[in-house]
Design a protein around this motif. Structure first.
Motif, PDB file in Angstrom:
ATOM      1  N   ILE A 270       0.841  -1.208   0.000  1.00 45.92           N
ATOM      2  CA  ILE A 270       0.000   0.000   0.000  1.00 45.92           C
ATOM      3  C   ILE A 270       0.868   1.248   0.000  1.00 45.92           C
ATOM      4  O   ILE A 270       0.581   2.230  -0.698  1.00 45.92           O
ATOM      5  CB  ILE A 270      -0.951  -0.005   1.215  1.00 45.92           C
ATOM      6  N   GLY A 271       1.954   1.212   0.770  1.00 43.00           N
ATOM      7  CA  GLY A 271       2.883   2.344   0.785  1.00 43.00           C
ATOM      8  C   GLY A 271       3.499   2.582  -0.584  1.00 43.00           C
ATOM      9  O   GLY A 271       3.643   3.733  -1.021  1.00 43.00           O
TER      10      GLY A 271
ATOM     11  N   PRO B 291      -5.606  -4.089 -13.330  1.00 40.81           N
ATOM     12  CA  PRO B 291      -5.432  -3.731 -11.920  1.00 40.81           C
ATOM     13  C   PRO B 291      -5.375  -4.938 -10.988  1.00 40.81           C
ATOM     14  O   PRO B 291      -4.649  -4.919  -9.985  1.00 40.81           O
ATOM     15  CB  PRO B 291      -6.663  -2.848 -11.627  1.00 40.81           C
ATOM     16  N   LEU B 292      -6.128  -5.988 -11.310  1.00 40.43           N
ATOM     17  CA  LEU B 292      -6.087  -7.209 -10.488  1.00 40.43           C
ATOM     18  C   LEU B 292      -4.725  -7.889 -10.591  1.00 40.43           C
ATOM     19  O   LEU B 292      -4.167  -8.345  -9.584  1.00 40.43           O
ATOM     20  CB  LEU B 292      -7.195  -8.173 -10.921  1.00 40.43           C
ATOM     21  N   PHE B 293      -4.192  -7.956 -11.813  1.00 39.75           N
ATOM     22  CA  PHE B 293      -2.861  -8.522 -11.993  1.00 39.75           C
ATOM     23  C   PHE B 293      -1.812  -7.666 -11.283  1.00 39.75           C
ATOM     24  O   PHE B 293      -0.852  -8.185 -10.714  1.00 39.75           O
ATOM     25  CB  PHE B 293      -2.521  -8.627 -13.481  1.00 39.75           C
TER      26      PHE B 293
ATOM     27  N   MET C 215      -6.612   0.238  -7.184  1.00 34.17           N
ATOM     28  CA  MET C 215      -6.442  -0.885  -6.262  1.00 34.17           C
ATOM     29  C   MET C 215      -6.026  -0.494  -4.857  1.00 34.17           C
ATOM     30  O   MET C 215      -6.094  -1.327  -3.954  1.00 34.17           O
ATOM     31  CB  MET C 215      -5.412  -1.867  -6.834  1.00 34.17           C
ATOM     32  N   ILE C 216      -5.635   0.749  -4.623  1.00 33.52           N
ATOM     33  CA  ILE C 216      -5.132   1.101  -3.287  1.00 33.52           C
ATOM     34  C   ILE C 216      -6.249   1.053  -2.234  1.00 33.52           C
ATOM     35  O   ILE C 216      -6.034   0.573  -1.113  1.00 33.52           O
ATOM     36  CB  ILE C 216      -4.427   2.481  -3.303  1.00 33.52           C
ATOM     37  N   ILE C 217      -7.451   1.525  -2.571  1.00 35.87           N
ATOM     38  CA  ILE C 217      -8.553   1.512  -1.609  1.00 35.87           C
ATOM     39  C   ILE C 217      -9.022   0.088  -1.309  1.00 35.87           C
ATOM     40  O   ILE C 217      -9.144  -0.284  -0.129  1.00 35.87           O
ATOM     41  CB  ILE C 217      -9.732   2.384  -2.099  1.00 35.87           C
TER      42      ILE C 217
ATOM     43  N   PHE D 167      -9.030  -4.427   2.544  1.00 38.80           N
ATOM     44  CA  PHE D 167      -8.675  -5.815   2.823  1.00 38.80           C
ATOM     45  C   PHE D 167      -7.725  -5.904   4.017  1.00 38.80           C
ATOM     46  O   PHE D 167      -7.880  -6.778   4.879  1.00 38.80           O
ATOM     47  CB  PHE D 167      -8.037  -6.443   1.585  1.00 38.80           C
ATOM     48  N   SER D 168      -6.737  -5.010   4.058  1.00 38.38           N
ATOM     49  CA  SER D 168      -5.773  -5.040   5.167  1.00 38.38           C
ATOM     50  C   SER D 168      -6.433  -4.703   6.499  1.00 38.38           C
ATOM     51  O   SER D 168      -6.043  -5.243   7.541  1.00 38.38           O
ATOM     52  CB  SER D 168      -4.616  -4.075   4.882  1.00 38.38           C
TER      53      SER D 168
END
Length: 282
Positions: free
Chosen positions: A60-61, A96-98, A210-212, A217-218
């Motif tokens: 994420i960072g 984005p999923l990949f 994908m960041i959100i 998820f985290s």
């Protein structure tokens, strides 16, 4: 007209001579290799030496640094990519999923495996890329290339068999990383027109989309809480390495250096990173 005028007219002022082609290629390759090694080394130190508990938060960072650097560069007209449009989501999917799968599986496998074994098993990206390009893009490869790939696979199996510290979870993550890397490269070639989003646009919107979801998820898995409660956040050296990993994760230096090298190898053909085989990027 004086002699000086004749001389000036005959020989216009010459521009500063560029570096010799061989030197420029060597410097580009050296910079690319150094950055590639450095990011793996820094990630390994964070996840193993410091025992940072969350590869997902580190990912994420890296996504946040990617978004920030590319957006600021766009605002300052250093780079260019299109503004957001709803059609971009359709054009990009499933990239984005990949992208996020490649990101997280790569960091997770780095934390589980030794660096030599991680490097060896990443070679499986090459045959996977060839296989997907044959199936999806309809490409055909010569016998010499196929034999070379089999030699790489054999070497990888020999190295894996000699690894006394067998880690099944680490092997699963690194093979997922190989699959995501190969799929990302092949589908990028199939779906994306380099003149539309460009390399920076693809990278920016992959991270932005994908960041959100990754952050959510985290949070749901407790991963973010473990990361925030980590006891090394007051360690200056740890923070420096964490930030270094985030900025290297954007791979701006890696991409630019490899793009430069590819351009110099084929100076008459403009090179866009979407056309660079994913196995060479890894």
């Amino acid at each position: 007209m004086t002699c000086e005028d004749d001389h000036a007219g005959a020989e216009p002022a010459s521009a500063p001579s560029p570096l010799p082609s061989g030197v420029a290629q060597l410097l580009s390759a050296l910079f690319y290799g150094t950055c590639s090694f450095l990011i793996v080394l820094v990630n390994k130190a964070l996840l193993t030496t410091y025992s940072f508990p969350s590869p997902i938060v580190l990912g994420i960072g890296q996504m946040a640094a990617t978004i920030m650097i590319l957006y600021v560069s766009k605002l300052n007209k250093i780079i260019h990519f299109p503004d957001f449009d709803k059609k971009i989501i359709v054009k990009l999917f499933p990239l984005p999923l990949f992208y996020v799968g490649n990101h997280i599986s790569g960091l997770s496998s780095t934390s589980k495996l030794s660096l030599p074994m991680f490097t060896v098993l990443r070679k499986f990206t090459i045959p996977l890329t060839l296989l997907l390009e044959t199936i999806i893009l309809g490409k055909q490869y010569s016998l010499n290339i196929i034999v070379s790939v089999f030699a790489i696979i054999l070497g990888a199996f020999i190295a894996a068999g000699s690894d006394l510290a067998f880690n099944l979870e680490g092997y699963i993550f690194v093979f997922l990383n190989d699959i995501f890397t190969a799929a990302n490269g092949v589908y990028t070639k199939q779906k994306m027109d380099p003149k539309e989003l460009g390399k920076y646009g693809v990278l920016f919107y992959n991270a932005s989309f994908m960041i959100i979801p990754t952050l959510i998820f985290s949070i749901s898995t407790g991963d973010l809480q473990q990361a925030t409660e980590f006891n090394q956040w007051k360690n200056v050296l740890f923070i420096i390495q964490f930030l270094l990993s985030c900025f290297l994760g954007m791979a701006g230096g890696l991409r630019y250096s490899f793009l430069t090298l590819s351009s110099q190898l084929k100076p008459k053909q403009p090179v866009d990173e979407e056309n660079i085989p994913s196995d060479l990027k890894s």
